[in-house]
Design a protein around this motif. Structure first.
Motif, PDB file in Angstrom:
ATOM      1  N   LEU A   1       0.840  -1.202   0.000  1.00 57.18           N
ATOM      2  CA  LEU A   1       0.000   0.000   0.000  1.00 57.18           C
ATOM      3  C   LEU A   1       0.870   1.245   0.000  1.00 57.18           C
ATOM      4  O   LEU A   1       1.736   1.408   0.854  1.00 57.18           O
ATOM      5  CB  LEU A   1      -0.915   0.010   1.228  1.00 57.18           C
ATOM      6  N   ASP A   2       0.641   2.127  -0.956  1.00 58.71           N
ATOM      7  CA  ASP A   2       1.255   3.455  -0.988  1.00 58.71           C
ATOM      8  C   ASP A   2       0.132   4.479  -0.931  1.00 58.71           C
ATOM      9  O   ASP A   2      -0.848   4.380  -1.687  1.00 58.71           O
ATOM     10  CB  ASP A   2       2.067   3.662  -2.266  1.00 58.71           C
ATOM     11  N   ILE A   3       0.275   5.461  -0.050  1.00 59.49           N
ATOM     12  CA  ILE A   3      -0.785   6.459   0.085  1.00 59.49           C
ATOM     13  C   ILE A   3      -0.213   7.870   0.056  1.00 59.49           C
ATOM     14  O   ILE A   3       0.948   8.102   0.383  1.00 59.49           O
ATOM     15  CB  ILE A   3      -1.595   6.269   1.391  1.00 59.49           C
ATOM     16  N   SER A   4      -1.075   8.789  -0.341  1.00 57.72           N
ATOM     17  CA  SER A   4      -0.803  10.215  -0.215  1.00 57.72           C
ATOM     18  C   SER A   4      -1.974  10.791   0.558  1.00 57.72           C
ATOM     19  O   SER A   4      -3.132  10.703   0.116  1.00 57.72           O
ATOM     20  CB  SER A   4      -0.700  10.885  -1.594  1.00 57.72           C
ATOM     21  N   ALA A   5      -1.685  11.344   1.733  1.00 59.52           N
ATOM     22  CA  ALA A   5      -2.778  11.794   2.598  1.00 59.52           C
ATOM     23  C   ALA A   5      -2.387  13.047   3.367  1.00 59.52           C
ATOM     24  O   ALA A   5      -1.203  13.315   3.599  1.00 59.52           O
ATOM     25  CB  ALA A   5      -3.169  10.682   3.570  1.00 59.52           C
ATOM     26  N   GLN A   6      -3.400  13.792   3.743  1.00 56.59           N
ATOM     27  CA  GLN A   6      -3.259  14.915   4.651  1.00 56.59           C
ATOM     28  C   GLN A   6      -3.947  14.543   5.953  1.00 56.59           C
ATOM     29  O   GLN A   6      -4.454  13.431   6.093  1.00 56.59           O
ATOM     30  CB  GLN A   6      -3.865  16.168   4.019  1.00 56.59           C
ATOM     31  N   ALA A   7      -3.975  15.426   6.878  1.00 55.21           N
ATOM     32  CA  ALA A   7      -4.523  15.111   8.198  1.00 55.21           C
ATOM     33  C   ALA A   7      -5.959  14.614   8.135  1.00 55.21           C
ATOM     34  O   ALA A   7      -6.346  13.681   8.842  1.00 55.21           O
ATOM     35  CB  ALA A   7      -4.429  16.338   9.102  1.00 55.21           C
ATOM     36  N   ASP A   8      -6.762  15.225   7.277  1.00 55.78           N
ATOM     37  CA  ASP A   8      -8.180  14.876   7.242  1.00 55.78           C
ATOM     38  C   ASP A   8      -8.651  14.408   5.873  1.00 55.78           C
ATOM     39  O   ASP A   8      -9.841  14.331   5.606  1.00 55.78           O
ATOM     40  CB  ASP A   8      -9.023  16.080   7.660  1.00 55.78           C
ATOM     41  N   GLN A   9      -7.699  14.083   4.986  1.00 53.54           N
ATOM     42  CA  GLN A   9      -8.104  13.711   3.635  1.00 53.54           C
ATOM     43  C   GLN A   9      -7.070  12.785   3.003  1.00 53.54           C
ATOM     44  O   GLN A   9      -5.867  13.012   3.102  1.00 53.54           O
ATOM     45  CB  GLN A   9      -8.262  14.961   2.772  1.00 53.54           C
ATOM     46  N   VAL A  10      -7.565  11.751   2.341  1.00 53.98           N
ATOM     47  CA  VAL A  10      -6.703  10.856   1.568  1.00 53.98           C
ATOM     48  C   VAL A  10      -6.726  11.322   0.117  1.00 53.98           C
ATOM     49  O   VAL A  10      -7.790  11.369  -0.507  1.00 53.98           O
ATOM     50  CB  VAL A  10      -7.185   9.400   1.659  1.00 53.98           C
ATOM     51  N   ASN A  11      -5.567  11.680  -0.393  1.00 51.39           N
ATOM     52  CA  ASN A  11      -5.503  12.113  -1.793  1.00 51.39           C
ATOM     53  C   ASN A  11      -5.654  10.920  -2.735  1.00 51.39           C
ATOM     54  O   ASN A  11      -6.423  10.959  -3.686  1.00 51.39           O
ATOM     55  CB  ASN A  11      -4.183  12.829  -2.062  1.00 51.39           C
ATOM     56  N   TYR A  12      -4.886   9.885  -2.461  1.00 49.06           N
ATOM     57  CA  TYR A  12      -5.012   8.652  -3.236  1.00 49.06           C
ATOM     58  C   TYR A  12      -4.368   7.503  -2.470  1.00 49.06           C
ATOM     59  O   TYR A  12      -3.566   7.705  -1.552  1.00 49.06           O
ATOM     60  CB  TYR A  12      -4.386   8.774  -4.627  1.00 49.06           C
ATOM     61  N   ALA A  13      -4.754   6.310  -2.844  1.00 47.80           N
ATOM     62  CA  ALA A  13      -4.133   5.089  -2.339  1.00 47.80           C
ATOM     63  C   ALA A  13      -3.863   4.187  -3.534  1.00 47.80           C
ATOM     64  O   ALA A  13      -4.709   4.051  -4.421  1.00 47.80           O
ATOM     65  CB  ALA A  13      -5.040   4.383  -1.343  1.00 47.80           C
ATOM     66  N   VAL A  14      -2.676   3.605  -3.572  1.00 45.89           N
ATOM     67  CA  VAL A  14      -2.326   2.667  -4.639  1.00 45.89           C
ATOM     68  C   VAL A  14      -2.008   1.321  -3.997  1.00 45.89           C
ATOM     69  O   VAL A  14      -1.108   1.208  -3.179  1.00 45.89           O
ATOM     70  CB  VAL A  14      -1.127   3.159  -5.468  1.00 45.89           C
TER      71      VAL A  14
END
Length: 322
Positions: free
Chosen positions: A190-203
């Motif tokens: 799992l690779d993710i891009s996220a902020q404190a209150d939001q997930v930008n994307y998950a691969v």
């Protein structure tokens, strides 16, 4: 319609052989291009006979998960509606991550016949020869950031259900492996891009040892027991069917966690895992934790009962005593 599907439809229209000139005229290409197309289709796994003076005849279908064949059999709303296929790639995960920031990337799937630099957890090399199922799925989740760590559990359930359609008895091993008789048959990344209150994307990266020589892979890995579906069954399996099943299962479990929350996912994962109640050793940066796997927490962490109390394990390599 992609050119392979157009070309194949011309071959399927005829019960017998189709001449090169006829194929060239129908497809609007040169006769030399016809031969190039035939060679490519054979490389994609189609059995095509050729006879001098008669032409070409399609005698066998492919079992490769190529996009134009998946499109005919895949019943999903968003997973796999856009598929990128490569015969050879460094890593499906790398390409999927590069696509993930696009607004319309939700559900995009990257599939490769082989990876030259496939990777697993902690940037370990994942050996990905021809014959396996190597793919990555892009998601742009609407679930809370706190739940994103459960996506490997969602995927684990999907892989488990897919493998068990072959009649094998796979089990789930925390945090993201699928095993058969204590031998690894599949892994999840799992690779993710996220902020404190939001997930930008998950691969989500998935590797399944399908029709591969697991002994050759084991020989290159130190101390890791590996198996494959074909090795366990004694015969090869249809990778197109398995990939279709896998993508449908991913969407089904993803919708479950998105609409209903984590409870069902965790309960189903526990049913399919044989780690709970067993003695385990967790290795974390040269530190060892020994105890009994007691439960899985709501964030996906493992609760290990030790002589000194319960320890919440977030990551690490785990060895199970069977």
């Amino acid at each position: 319609m992609p050119w392979p599907d157009v070309f194949l439809s011309l071959l399927r229209l005829e019960a017998g052989y189709v001449s090169g000139p006829r194929l060239a005229k129908k497809a609007g290409i040169s006769r030399s291009a016809v031969w190039k197309h035939i060679k490519i289709l054979r490389r994609y796994g189609y059995a095509i006979q050729s006879r001098h003076g008669l032409g070409y005849k399609l005698v066998g279908q492919t079992d490769l998960p190529v996009p134009w064949e998946l499109a005919k059999v895949l019943h999903t709303s968003f997973v796999g509606k856009h598929i990128v296929y490569r015969e050879t790639i460094d890593s499906t995960q790398n390409l999927a991550i590069s696509l993930a920031s696009k607004p319309d990337s939700h559900g995009t799937v990257v599939i490769a016949e082989q990876q030259t630099s496939g990777r697993g957890r902690q940037d370990r090399k994942w050996l990905s020869p021809r014959g396996g199922i190597w793919l990555s799925v892009v998601l742009r989740p609407s679930i809370p950031t706190a739940k994103i760590t459960l996506l490997p559990f969602v995927t684990g359930l999907a892989v488990y259900d897919t493998i068990n359609t072959t009649g094998l008895d796979a089990r789930l091993k925390w945090p993201n492996d699928v095993i058969i008789s204590d031998k690894k048959v599949a892994g999840i990344l799992l690779d993710i891009s996220a902020q404190a209150d939001q997930v930008n994307y998950a691969v989500i990266g998935i590797g399944i040892n399908t029709n591969v020589d697991s002994s050759a892979i084991s020989a290159r890995l130190d101390g890791i027991k590996i198996t494959s579906i074909s090795g366990e069954l004694g015969h090869t399996v249809n990778r197109l069917d398995l990939t279709r099943s896998l993508l449908e299962n991913i969407e089904r479990y993803y919708v479950e966690i998105e609409q209903r929350g984590v409870d069902t996912i965790l309960q189903e994962w526990k049913k399919r895992s044989d780690i709970l109640g067993r003695k385990v050793t967790v290795v974390q940066n040269n530190k060892m934790i020994q105890g009994v796997a007691a439960d899985v927490n709501y964030d996906g962490s493992l609760l290990v009962q030790t002589d000194h109390g319960v320890i919440n394990v977030v990551s690490g390599d785990i060895h199970v005593s069977y």
